[in-house]
Design a protein around this motif. Structure first.
Motif, PDB file in Angstrom:
ATOM      1  N   GLN A  50     -32.811   5.327   9.848  1.00 44.12           N
ATOM      2  CA  GLN A  50     -32.827   3.928   9.427  1.00 44.12           C
ATOM      3  C   GLN A  50     -32.884   3.848   7.900  1.00 44.12           C
ATOM      4  O   GLN A  50     -32.191   3.041   7.284  1.00 44.12           O
TER       5      GLN A  50
ATOM      6  N   LEU B 204     -33.364  -8.259  11.281  1.00 47.03           N
ATOM      7  CA  LEU B 204     -32.844  -8.836  12.524  1.00 47.03           C
ATOM      8  C   LEU B 204     -33.587 -10.118  12.868  1.00 47.03           C
ATOM      9  O   LEU B 204     -32.984 -11.120  13.240  1.00 47.03           O
TER      10      LEU B 204
ATOM     11  N   SER C  70     -35.932  -4.201  11.638  1.00 52.18           N
ATOM     12  CA  SER C  70     -36.401  -5.208  12.593  1.00 52.18           C
ATOM     13  C   SER C  70     -36.710  -6.522  11.894  1.00 52.18           C
ATOM     14  O   SER C  70     -36.478  -7.599  12.457  1.00 52.18           O
TER      15      SER C  70
ATOM     16  N   GLU D 100     -29.079  -3.969  16.072  1.00 51.02           N
ATOM     17  CA  GLU D 100     -29.865  -3.538  17.227  1.00 51.02           C
ATOM     18  C   GLU D 100     -29.741  -2.035  17.450  1.00 51.02           C
ATOM     19  O   GLU D 100     -30.712  -1.375  17.818  1.00 51.02           O
ATOM     20  N   ARG D 101     -28.558  -1.488  17.210  1.00 51.02           N
ATOM     21  CA  ARG D 101     -28.374  -0.036  17.341  1.00 51.02           C
ATOM     22  C   ARG D 101     -29.148   0.696  16.250  1.00 51.02           C
ATOM     23  O   ARG D 101     -29.750   1.748  16.499  1.00 51.02           O
TER      24      ARG D 101
ATOM     25  N   ALA E  94     -22.862 -10.900  21.673  1.00 57.53           N
ATOM     26  CA  ALA E  94     -23.536 -10.969  20.379  1.00 57.53           C
ATOM     27  C   ALA E  94     -22.551 -10.601  19.270  1.00 57.53           C
ATOM     28  O   ALA E  94     -21.655  -9.785  19.481  1.00 57.53           O
TER      29      ALA E  94
ATOM     30  N   GLN F  37     -24.961  -8.212  14.606  1.00 59.66           N
ATOM     31  CA  GLN F  37     -26.207  -8.190  15.376  1.00 59.66           C
ATOM     32  C   GLN F  37     -26.250  -6.970  16.288  1.00 59.66           C
ATOM     33  O   GLN F  37     -27.292  -6.316  16.414  1.00 59.66           O
ATOM     34  N   GLN F  38     -25.142  -6.629  16.928  1.00 59.40           N
ATOM     35  CA  GLN F  38     -25.090  -5.446  17.785  1.00 59.40           C
ATOM     36  C   GLN F  38     -25.387  -4.189  16.971  1.00 59.40           C
ATOM     37  O   GLN F  38     -26.138  -3.309  17.415  1.00 59.40           O
TER      38      GLN F  38
ATOM     39  N   ILE G 225     -31.880  -0.292  14.797  1.00 61.48           N
ATOM     40  CA  ILE G 225     -33.313  -0.374  15.113  1.00 61.48           C
ATOM     41  C   ILE G 225     -33.733   0.762  16.037  1.00 61.48           C
ATOM     42  O   ILE G 225     -34.841   1.276  15.938  1.00 61.48           O
ATOM     43  N   ARG G 226     -32.841   1.177  16.915  1.00 64.08           N
ATOM     44  CA  ARG G 226     -33.173   2.249  17.871  1.00 64.08           C
ATOM     45  C   ARG G 226     -33.094   3.649  17.256  1.00 64.08           C
ATOM     46  O   ARG G 226     -33.500   4.617  17.897  1.00 64.08           O
TER      47      ARG G 226
ATOM     48  N   GLN H 214     -31.935 -13.859  13.157  1.00 60.44           N
ATOM     49  CA  GLN H 214     -32.058 -14.694  14.355  1.00 60.44           C
ATOM     50  C   GLN H 214     -32.704 -16.036  14.012  1.00 60.44           C
ATOM     51  O   GLN H 214     -32.285 -17.075  14.498  1.00 60.44           O
TER      52      GLN H 214
END
Length: 71
Positions: free
Chosen positions: A53, A7, A4, A43-44, A35, A39-40, A46-47, A11
């Motif tokens: 991770q 990211l 995070s 974001e994946r 995006a 970046q995509q 991060i989940r 940004q």
């Protein structure tokens, strides 16, 4: 380093790239496109659960270390 944080730094750098310190951000008009793939993927990641991770970060570190010139 948490994904995070990476990211957020990405940004931030995208918003402030090429602007002098303290200059206002330029407004964009129209619709934004999709995006960027990186970046995509971030974001994946991060989940994912923290253990996964950590594994992904290890793989990224290995690849980046191989790209550094030998000292």
């Amino acid at each position: 380093m948490p994904i995070s944080l990476l990211l957020a730094a990405d940004q931030h750098s995208r918003r402030h790239r090429g602007r002098p310190e303290g200059a206002p951000a330029a407004r964009t008009t129209g619709k934004r496109g999709p995006a960027p793939k990186l970046q995509q993927q971030l974001e994946r990641i991060i989940r994912l659960p923290k253990a996964q991770q950590h594994y992904v970060m290890q793989m990224i570190d290995i690849v980046l270390q191989k790209q550094q010139p030998c000292r």
